[in-house]
Design a protein around this motif. Structure first.
Motif, PDB file in Angstrom:
ATOM      1  N   PHE A  76      47.820  16.653 110.998  1.00 23.67           N
ATOM      2  CA  PHE A  76      47.850  18.061 110.557  1.00 23.67           C
ATOM      3  C   PHE A  76      49.051  18.312 109.649  1.00 23.67           C
ATOM      4  O   PHE A  76      48.928  18.950 108.601  1.00 23.67           O
ATOM      5  N   ARG A  77      50.218  17.817 110.058  1.00 25.05           N
ATOM      6  CA  ARG A  77      51.425  18.032 109.252  1.00 25.05           C
ATOM      7  C   ARG A  77      51.305  17.352 107.890  1.00 25.05           C
ATOM      8  O   ARG A  77      51.684  17.923 106.864  1.00 25.05           O
ATOM      9  N   ALA A  78      50.769  16.153 107.874  1.00 26.35           N
ATOM     10  CA  ALA A  78      50.599  15.438 106.608  1.00 26.35           C
ATOM     11  C   ALA A  78      49.617  16.165 105.697  1.00 26.35           C
ATOM     12  O   ALA A  78      49.860  16.323 104.492  1.00 26.35           O
ATOM     13  N   LEU A  79      48.509  16.621 106.260  1.00 22.95           N
ATOM     14  CA  LEU A  79      47.518  17.344 105.458  1.00 22.95           C
ATOM     15  C   LEU A  79      48.082  18.668 104.941  1.00 22.95           C
ATOM     16  O   LEU A  79      47.803  19.072 103.806  1.00 22.95           O
ATOM     17  N   ALA A  80      48.880  19.339 105.757  1.00 24.33           N
ATOM     18  CA  ALA A  80      49.507  20.588 105.314  1.00 24.33           C
ATOM     19  C   ALA A  80      50.475  20.311 104.163  1.00 24.33           C
ATOM     20  O   ALA A  80      50.547  21.095 103.203  1.00 24.33           O
ATOM     21  N   ALA A  81      51.198  19.207 104.230  1.00 30.41           N
ATOM     22  CA  ALA A  81      52.122  18.857 103.154  1.00 30.41           C
ATOM     23  C   ALA A  81      51.369  18.547 101.870  1.00 30.41           C
ATOM     24  O   ALA A  81      51.757  18.981 100.777  1.00 30.41           O
ATOM     25  N   VAL A  82      50.263  17.807 101.994  1.00 30.45           N
ATOM     26  CA  VAL A  82      49.442  17.496 100.817  1.00 30.45           C
ATOM     27  C   VAL A  82      48.869  18.779 100.224  1.00 30.45           C
ATOM     28  O   VAL A  82      48.913  18.984  99.006  1.00 30.45           O
ATOM     29  N   GLU A  83      48.355  19.650 101.086  1.00 32.30           N
ATOM     30  CA  GLU A  83      47.793  20.913 100.609  1.00 32.30           C
ATOM     31  C   GLU A  83      48.858  21.737  99.888  1.00 32.30           C
ATOM     32  O   GLU A  83      48.620  22.271  98.804  1.00 32.30           O
ATOM     33  N   GLY A  84      50.051  21.824 100.468  1.00 27.51           N
ATOM     34  CA  GLY A  84      51.132  22.583  99.843  1.00 27.51           C
ATOM     35  C   GLY A  84      51.523  22.014  98.492  1.00 27.51           C
ATOM     36  O   GLY A  84      51.756  22.764  97.537  1.00 27.51           O
ATOM     37  N   THR A  85      51.582  20.696  98.404  1.00 26.44           N
ATOM     38  CA  THR A  85      51.932  20.048  97.137  1.00 26.44           C
ATOM     39  C   THR A  85      50.869  20.304  96.082  1.00 26.44           C
ATOM     40  O   THR A  85      51.178  20.647  94.929  1.00 26.44           O
ATOM     41  N   LEU A  86      49.594  20.149  96.462  1.00 21.66           N
ATOM     42  CA  LEU A  86      48.504  20.382  95.506  1.00 21.66           C
ATOM     43  C   LEU A  86      48.478  21.835  95.035  1.00 21.66           C
ATOM     44  O   LEU A  86      48.238  22.105  93.857  1.00 21.66           O
ATOM     45  N   LEU A  87      48.734  22.778  95.948  1.00 22.36           N
ATOM     46  CA  LEU A  87      48.740  24.188  95.557  1.00 22.36           C
ATOM     47  C   LEU A  87      49.949  24.516  94.680  1.00 22.36           C
ATOM     48  O   LEU A  87      49.881  25.426  93.851  1.00 22.36           O
ATOM     49  N   PHE A  88      51.047  23.788  94.845  1.00 22.43           N
ATOM     50  CA  PHE A  88      52.209  23.973  93.978  1.00 22.43           C
ATOM     51  C   PHE A  88      51.873  23.507  92.562  1.00 22.43           C
ATOM     52  O   PHE A  88      52.223  24.150  91.585  1.00 22.43           O
ATOM     53  N   ILE A  89      51.165  22.379  92.464  1.00 24.22           N
ATOM     54  CA  ILE A  89      50.781  21.825  91.168  1.00 24.22           C
ATOM     55  C   ILE A  89      49.717  22.699  90.503  1.00 24.22           C
ATOM     56  O   ILE A  89      49.795  22.978  89.310  1.00 24.22           O
ATOM     57  N   ASP A  90      48.716  23.124  91.287  1.00 27.62           N
ATOM     58  CA  ASP A  90      47.610  23.931  90.752  1.00 27.62           C
ATOM     59  C   ASP A  90      47.289  25.045  91.741  1.00 27.62           C
ATOM     60  O   ASP A  90      46.490  24.853  92.663  1.00 27.62           O
ATOM     61  N   PRO A  91      47.924  26.226  91.590  1.00 22.63           N
ATOM     62  CA  PRO A  91      47.727  27.324  92.546  1.00 22.63           C
ATOM     63  C   PRO A  91      46.271  27.773  92.697  1.00 22.63           C
ATOM     64  O   PRO A  91      45.894  28.314  93.728  1.00 22.63           O
ATOM     65  N   GLY A  92      45.441  27.516  91.709  1.00 22.13           N
ATOM     66  CA  GLY A  92      44.045  27.945  91.780  1.00 22.13           C
ATOM     67  C   GLY A  92      43.118  26.918  92.396  1.00 22.13           C
ATOM     68  O   GLY A  92      41.921  27.150  92.514  1.00 22.13           O
ATOM     69  N   MET A  93      43.680  25.795  92.831  1.00 21.25           N
ATOM     70  CA  MET A  93      42.836  24.725  93.369  1.00 21.25           C
ATOM     71  C   MET A  93      42.215  25.134  94.696  1.00 21.25           C
ATOM     72  O   MET A  93      42.883  25.673  95.569  1.00 21.25           O
ATOM     73  N   ASP A  94      40.916  24.853  94.839  1.00 20.57           N
ATOM     74  CA  ASP A  94      40.207  25.094  96.092  1.00 20.57           C
ATOM     75  C   ASP A  94      40.058  23.741  96.772  1.00 20.57           C
ATOM     76  O   ASP A  94      39.171  22.952  96.443  1.00 20.57           O
ATOM     77  N   LEU A  95      40.946  23.466  97.720  1.00 20.26           N
ATOM     78  CA  LEU A  95      40.981  22.169  98.377  1.00 20.26           C
ATOM     79  C   LEU A  95      39.685  21.880  99.133  1.00 20.26           C
ATOM     80  O   LEU A  95      39.188  20.762  99.120  1.00 20.26           O
ATOM     81  N   VAL A  96      39.112  22.882  99.775  1.00 20.66           N
ATOM     82  CA  VAL A  96      37.877  22.686 100.532  1.00 20.66           C
ATOM     83  C   VAL A  96      36.729  22.335  99.589  1.00 20.66           C
ATOM     84  O   VAL A  96      35.963  21.405  99.852  1.00 20.66           O
ATOM     85  N   ALA A  97      36.613  23.037  98.475  1.00 19.20           N
ATOM     86  CA  ALA A  97      35.555  22.738  97.505  1.00 19.20           C
ATOM     87  C   ALA A  97      35.726  21.340  96.926  1.00 19.20           C
ATOM     88  O   ALA A  97      34.743  20.598  96.768  1.00 19.20           O
ATOM     89  N   ALA A  98      36.962  20.952  96.639  1.00 17.17           N
ATOM     90  CA  ALA A  98      37.222  19.619  96.103  1.00 17.17           C
ATOM     91  C   ALA A  98      36.863  18.547  97.134  1.00 17.17           C
ATOM     92  O   ALA A  98      36.267  17.519  96.788  1.00 17.17           O
ATOM     93  N   ALA A  99      37.188  18.784  98.395  1.00 12.80           N
ATOM     94  CA  ALA A  99      36.865  17.827  99.451  1.00 12.80           C
ATOM     95  C   ALA A  99      35.362  17.713  99.645  1.00 12.80           C
ATOM     96  O   ALA A  99      34.831  16.615  99.830  1.00 12.80           O
TER      97      ALA A  99
END
Length: 63
Positions: free
Chosen positions: A24-47
């Motif tokens: 969970f912590r690792a996934l939260a870190a990845v999600e936070g990093t991806l949202l920092f790079i692209d705030p409009g990214m929909d992680l669920v849609a991409a997955a």
């Protein structure tokens, strides 16, 4: 998304194995990093799109 799920687990005092907590912590870190790079990214849609592509490839169907 993962931070909300983790907050829900904490709020309801569920016990979580250490390996799941670490995931969970690792996934939260990845999600936070991806949202920092692209705030409009929909992680669920991409997955979902990537999961569909992988399953289609395993079944031998065109994507």
């Amino acid at each position: 998304m993962f931070s909300e799920l983790f907050a829900l687990v904490i709020a309801h005092k569920f016990s979580v194995p250490a390996q799941i907590g670490a995931a969970f912590r690792a996934l939260a870190a990845v999600e936070g990093t991806l949202l920092f790079i692209d705030p409009g990214m929909d992680l669920v849609a991409a997955a979902r799109a990537e999961g569909s592509r992988l399953v289609s490839g395993k079944l031998g169907m065109a994507a």
